[in-house]
Design a protein around this motif. Structure first.
Motif, PDB file in Angstrom:
ATOM      1  N   ASP A 112       5.317   3.641  13.753  1.00 51.91           N
ATOM      2  CA  ASP A 112       6.723   3.323  13.475  1.00 51.91           C
ATOM      3  C   ASP A 112       7.331   4.273  12.446  1.00 51.91           C
ATOM      4  O   ASP A 112       8.397   4.000  11.885  1.00 51.91           O
ATOM      5  CB  ASP A 112       6.840   1.875  12.985  1.00 51.91           C
ATOM      6  CG  ASP A 112       7.056   0.899  14.141  1.00 51.91           C
ATOM      7  OD1 ASP A 112       6.692   1.250  15.289  1.00 51.91           O
ATOM      8  OD2 ASP A 112       7.574  -0.204  13.916  1.00 51.91           O
ATOM      9  N   SER A 113       6.630   5.367  12.195  1.00 51.23           N
ATOM     10  CA  SER A 113       7.110   6.453  11.321  1.00 51.23           C
ATOM     11  C   SER A 113       7.251   6.062   9.853  1.00 51.23           C
ATOM     12  O   SER A 113       8.056   6.640   9.112  1.00 51.23           O
ATOM     13  CB  SER A 113       8.444   7.022  11.840  1.00 51.23           C
ATOM     14  OG  SER A 113       8.272   7.580  13.121  1.00 51.23           O
ATOM     15  N   ALA A 114       6.457   5.065   9.415  1.00 49.11           N
ATOM     16  CA  ALA A 114       6.356   4.793   7.977  1.00 49.11           C
ATOM     17  C   ALA A 114       5.426   5.826   7.339  1.00 49.11           C
ATOM     18  O   ALA A 114       4.614   6.453   8.023  1.00 49.11           O
ATOM     19  CB  ALA A 114       5.830   3.383   7.741  1.00 49.11           C
ATOM     20  N   THR A 115       5.561   6.000   6.041  1.00 48.66           N
ATOM     21  CA  THR A 115       4.634   6.843   5.274  1.00 48.66           C
ATOM     22  C   THR A 115       3.566   5.915   4.713  1.00 48.66           C
ATOM     23  O   THR A 115       3.873   5.029   3.922  1.00 48.66           O
ATOM     24  CB  THR A 115       5.372   7.570   4.138  1.00 48.66           C
ATOM     25  OG1 THR A 115       6.401   8.392   4.703  1.00 48.66           O
ATOM     26  CG2 THR A 115       4.411   8.437   3.344  1.00 48.66           C
ATOM     27  N   VAL A 116       2.314   6.115   5.141  1.00 51.17           N
ATOM     28  CA  VAL A 116       1.279   5.096   4.944  1.00 51.17           C
ATOM     29  C   VAL A 116       0.174   5.558   4.004  1.00 51.17           C
ATOM     30  O   VAL A 116      -0.362   6.662   4.140  1.00 51.17           O
ATOM     31  CB  VAL A 116       0.658   4.693   6.296  1.00 51.17           C
ATOM     32  CG1 VAL A 116      -0.358   3.573   6.103  1.00 51.17           C
ATOM     33  CG2 VAL A 116       1.740   4.263   7.275  1.00 51.17           C
ATOM     34  N   THR A 117      -0.173   4.675   3.081  1.00 49.53           N
ATOM     35  CA  THR A 117      -1.339   4.858   2.217  1.00 49.53           C
ATOM     36  C   THR A 117      -2.319   3.720   2.494  1.00 49.53           C
ATOM     37  O   THR A 117      -1.913   2.553   2.511  1.00 49.53           O
ATOM     38  CB  THR A 117      -0.945   4.819   0.727  1.00 49.53           C
ATOM     39  OG1 THR A 117      -0.032   5.883   0.456  1.00 49.53           O
ATOM     40  CG2 THR A 117      -2.172   4.966  -0.171  1.00 49.53           C
ATOM     41  N   ILE A 118      -3.583   4.064   2.739  1.00 52.05           N
ATOM     42  CA  ILE A 118      -4.626   3.046   2.867  1.00 52.05           C
ATOM     43  C   ILE A 118      -5.362   2.960   1.534  1.00 52.05           C
ATOM     44  O   ILE A 118      -5.973   3.935   1.094  1.00 52.05           O
ATOM     45  CB  ILE A 118      -5.622   3.383   3.997  1.00 52.05           C
ATOM     46  CG1 ILE A 118      -4.891   3.530   5.339  1.00 52.05           C
ATOM     47  CG2 ILE A 118      -6.684   2.290   4.101  1.00 52.05           C
ATOM     48  CD1 ILE A 118      -5.795   3.908   6.479  1.00 52.05           C
ATOM     49  N   ALA A 119      -5.277   1.812   0.899  1.00 51.82           N
ATOM     50  CA  ALA A 119      -5.944   1.589  -0.383  1.00 51.82           C
ATOM     51  C   ALA A 119      -7.128   0.648  -0.179  1.00 51.82           C
ATOM     52  O   ALA A 119      -7.206  -0.066   0.823  1.00 51.82           O
ATOM     53  CB  ALA A 119      -4.968   0.999  -1.390  1.00 51.82           C
ATOM     54  N   HIS A 120      -8.049   0.677  -1.132  1.00 49.92           N
ATOM     55  CA  HIS A 120      -9.264  -0.136  -0.997  1.00 49.92           C
ATOM     56  C   HIS A 120      -9.908  -0.330  -2.366  1.00 49.92           C
ATOM     57  O   HIS A 120      -9.289  -0.011  -3.402  1.00 49.92           O
ATOM     58  CB  HIS A 120     -10.243   0.537  -0.020  1.00 49.92           C
ATOM     59  CG  HIS A 120     -10.406   2.009  -0.251  1.00 49.92           C
ATOM     60  ND1 HIS A 120     -11.187   2.531  -1.260  1.00 49.92           N
ATOM     61  CD2 HIS A 120      -9.849   3.075   0.392  1.00 49.92           C
ATOM     62  CE1 HIS A 120     -11.138   3.845  -1.227  1.00 49.92           C
ATOM     63  NE2 HIS A 120     -10.329   4.206  -0.245  1.00 49.92           N
ATOM     64  N   SER A 121     -11.128  -0.840  -2.391  1.00 45.07           N
ATOM     65  CA  SER A 121     -11.768  -1.229  -3.652  1.00 45.07           C
ATOM     66  C   SER A 121     -11.997  -0.046  -4.593  1.00 45.07           C
ATOM     67  O   SER A 121     -12.122  -0.234  -5.801  1.00 45.07           O
ATOM     68  CB  SER A 121     -13.103  -1.930  -3.372  1.00 45.07           C
ATOM     69  OG  SER A 121     -13.986  -1.061  -2.671  1.00 45.07           O
TER      70      SER A 121
ATOM     71  N   LYS B 182      -8.114   4.431  -7.181  1.00 49.39           N
ATOM     72  CA  LYS B 182      -7.846   4.516  -8.612  1.00 49.39           C
ATOM     73  C   LYS B 182      -6.440   4.009  -8.913  1.00 49.39           C
ATOM     74  O   LYS B 182      -5.483   4.387  -8.249  1.00 49.39           O
ATOM     75  CB  LYS B 182      -8.004   5.953  -9.097  1.00 49.39           C
ATOM     76  CG  LYS B 182      -9.438   6.465  -9.029  1.00 49.39           C
ATOM     77  CD  LYS B 182      -9.565   7.877  -9.575  1.00 49.39           C
ATOM     78  CE  LYS B 182     -11.019   8.359  -9.542  1.00 49.39           C
ATOM     79  NZ  LYS B 182     -11.147   9.752 -10.032  1.00 49.39           N
ATOM     80  N   ASP B 183      -6.353   3.146  -9.916  1.00 48.38           N
ATOM     81  CA  ASP B 183      -5.083   2.569 -10.377  1.00 48.38           C
ATOM     82  C   ASP B 183      -4.302   1.995  -9.203  1.00 48.38           C
ATOM     83  O   ASP B 183      -3.164   2.390  -8.920  1.00 48.38           O
ATOM     84  CB  ASP B 183      -4.258   3.632 -11.111  1.00 48.38           C
ATOM     85  CG  ASP B 183      -3.148   3.005 -11.962  1.00 48.38           C
ATOM     86  OD1 ASP B 183      -3.066   1.752 -12.010  1.00 48.38           O
ATOM     87  OD2 ASP B 183      -2.350   3.748 -12.541  1.00 48.38           O
ATOM     88  N   LEU B 184      -4.907   1.020  -8.534  1.00 49.71           N
ATOM     89  CA  LEU B 184      -4.305   0.379  -7.372  1.00 49.71           C
ATOM     90  C   LEU B 184      -2.927  -0.215  -7.674  1.00 49.71           C
ATOM     91  O   LEU B 184      -2.004  -0.082  -6.852  1.00 49.71           O
ATOM     92  CB  LEU B 184      -5.249  -0.688  -6.814  1.00 49.71           C
ATOM     93  CG  LEU B 184      -4.808  -1.453  -5.572  1.00 49.71           C
ATOM     94  CD1 LEU B 184      -4.455  -0.515  -4.431  1.00 49.71           C
ATOM     95  CD2 LEU B 184      -5.904  -2.429  -5.149  1.00 49.71           C
ATOM     96  N   PRO B 185      -2.726  -0.850  -8.830  1.00 51.86           N
ATOM     97  CA  PRO B 185      -1.388  -1.390  -9.103  1.00 51.86           C
ATOM     98  C   PRO B 185      -0.289  -0.339  -9.024  1.00 51.86           C
ATOM     99  O   PRO B 185       0.773  -0.586  -8.449  1.00 51.86           O
ATOM    100  CB  PRO B 185      -1.520  -1.966 -10.514  1.00 51.86           C
ATOM    101  CG  PRO B 185      -2.967  -2.334 -10.623  1.00 51.86           C
ATOM    102  CD  PRO B 185      -3.705  -1.260  -9.878  1.00 51.86           C
ATOM    103  N   SER B 186      -0.529   0.852  -9.570  1.00 51.88           N
ATOM    104  CA  SER B 186       0.518   1.879  -9.563  1.00 51.88           C
ATOM    105  C   SER B 186       0.762   2.408  -8.155  1.00 51.88           C
ATOM    106  O   SER B 186       1.886   2.796  -7.819  1.00 51.88           O
ATOM    107  CB  SER B 186       0.159   3.031 -10.503  1.00 51.88           C
ATOM    108  OG  SER B 186      -0.933   3.783 -10.010  1.00 51.88           O
TER     109      SER B 186
END
Length: 291
Positions: free
Chosen positions: A182-191, A194-198
Motif C-alpha cells: 500500500d506504499s507505506a514506508t515500513v520499519t520492522i522492529a523487534h526485541s 535499539k531505542d524502540l520507543p524513539s
C-alpha cells in the motif's frame, strides 16, 4: 485527546454479511458451496475453542464446515495422509491446520503439504513468496484483517510511516509486506531494536504483534497516530493487548483488546475461503474481500 475506537467486532460482522451474500449468490448462480476443512490435533483448550468458533461462523455464512479432530498421538504420516486426501477433495476449498501442533510433528512440512490454492491461512512457502513479490496470493488472515481496518480508518496509506513491532511469519512479516504493497514506508522492529520507543514515536501507524502484555506505552506514540494491537495476552486481570490502554490518551485511533483485531481473523479466514473457491472455479475474486 481520546483515541477513536476501531471496532473490529462490528467491522467483522459486516464483513461476514458480505461473505454470506456472496456465498448465497454463488450457490444460486453456479450451484457451488464453498467448503472449509479445519484439522485439530490434540486437545489444546484454546485451540479447541477457536476451532468451534470457526465451525460456527463457517456454517453461519452458508459454507460447508468439515472438522477433523485427531488425537495428540497422531503421526506425521497420518496427518500428511489426511492433508493429501483433503487436497484431492473437490468439496474442500480451504484447509486450515490449527497451530500449534504437538511437538513431535513438523509444522513446516505440514503447512507446505497443503495445496497452495487451498492454503487459506497463507502460511505455505508458495503463498509467502507470492505475497513478498507482489503476486496474487492467499494472505494470512490476521494481517489481512489489520490492513482492512487501517484502510477503513485512514483511507490511502501511501507515504505514511508505519512501524510493525514483531517479526513472526504469521503476523509481523506479512503485515510489513501488506503495508509496503500500500506504499507505506515500513520499519520492522523487534526485541533487539535499539531505542524502540524513539522508533515508534516517528510512526503514523504502529502495529504491535509481540505477545508482551502492555509493552507499548503512551510515550512511545506520536500524537494522532493509529495503533493496531494484535496482542492477546491472558493475565490475572483478564485479556490484555500488547499496547497499554493509556495509549488511547495520545493516539488518534486504536483497536481495543478484546474486540479489535481478534474478530477479524476468522472473518478473513472465511473471506479467503470464498476467494479460494472463486479462483479454483475460474471466477473473479469476490468483491471487497481481497487486497
Amino acid at each position: 485527546m481520546t483515541a477513536t475506537r476501531i471496532d473490529g467486532k462490528a467491522f467483522a460482522e459486516e464483513l461476514r454479511k458480505k461473505i454470506a451474500a456472496q456465498v448465497a449468490q454463488l450457490k444460486a448462480d453456479r450451484g457451488i458451496v464453498p467448503g472449509l476443512a479445519v484439522v485439530l490435533v490434540g486437545e489444546d483448550p484454546a485451540s479447541s475453542v477457536y476451532v468451534r468458533n470457526k465451525a460456527k461462523q463457517t456454517a453461519e455464512v452458508g459454507m460447508h464446515s468439515y472438522e477433523h479432530k485427531l488425537p495428540a498421538s497422531t503421526s506425521q504420516e497420518e496427518l500428511l495422509t489426511l492433508i493429501a486426501r483433503l487436497n484431492a477433495d473437490k468439496a474442500v476449498n480451504g484447509i486450515l491446520v490449527q497451530l500449534p501442533l504437538p511437538k513431535h510433528l513438523d509444522e513446516e512440512a505440514v503447512i507446505n503439504a497443503i495445496s497452495v490454492e487451498k492454503d487459506v491461512d497463507g502460511f505455505s512457502i508458495q503463498n509467502v513468496g507470492r505475497l513478498s513479490t507482489g503476486q496474487k496470493a492467499m494472505v494470512p488472515c490476521t494481517p489481512l484483517g489489520c490492513l482492512m481496518l487501517l484502510r477503513d480508518q485512514l483511507g490511502d496509506l501511501s507515504g505514511m510511516s508505519a512501524v510493525v513491532i514483531g517479526r513472526s511469519n504469521i503476523v509481523g512479516k506479512p503485515m510489513a509486506q501488506l503495508l509496503l504493497g500500500d506504499s507505506a514506508t515500513v520499519t520492522i522492529a523487534h526485541s533487539r531494536t535499539k531505542d524502540l520507543p524513539s522508533v515508534c514515536q516517528k510512526a503514523d501507524i504502529v502495529v504491535a504483534a509481540v505477545g508482551r502484555p502492555m509493552m507499548v506505552k503512551a510515550n512511545w506514540i506520536k500524537p494522532g497516530a493509529t495503533v493496531i494491537d494484535v496482542g492477546i495476552n491472558r493475565t490475572d486481570d483478564g485479556l490484555v493487548g500488547d499496547v497499554d490502554p493509556a495509549v488511547a490518551d495520545v493516539a488518534g485511533a486504536m483497536t481495543p483488546v478484546p474486540g479489535g483485531v481478534g474478530p477479524m481473523t476468522i472473518a478473513c479466514l472465511l473471506a479467503n475461503t470464498l476467494t479460494a473457491t472463486a479462483r479454483v472455479n475460474g471466477l473473479p475474486d469476490p468483491e471487497g474481500l481481497t487486497i
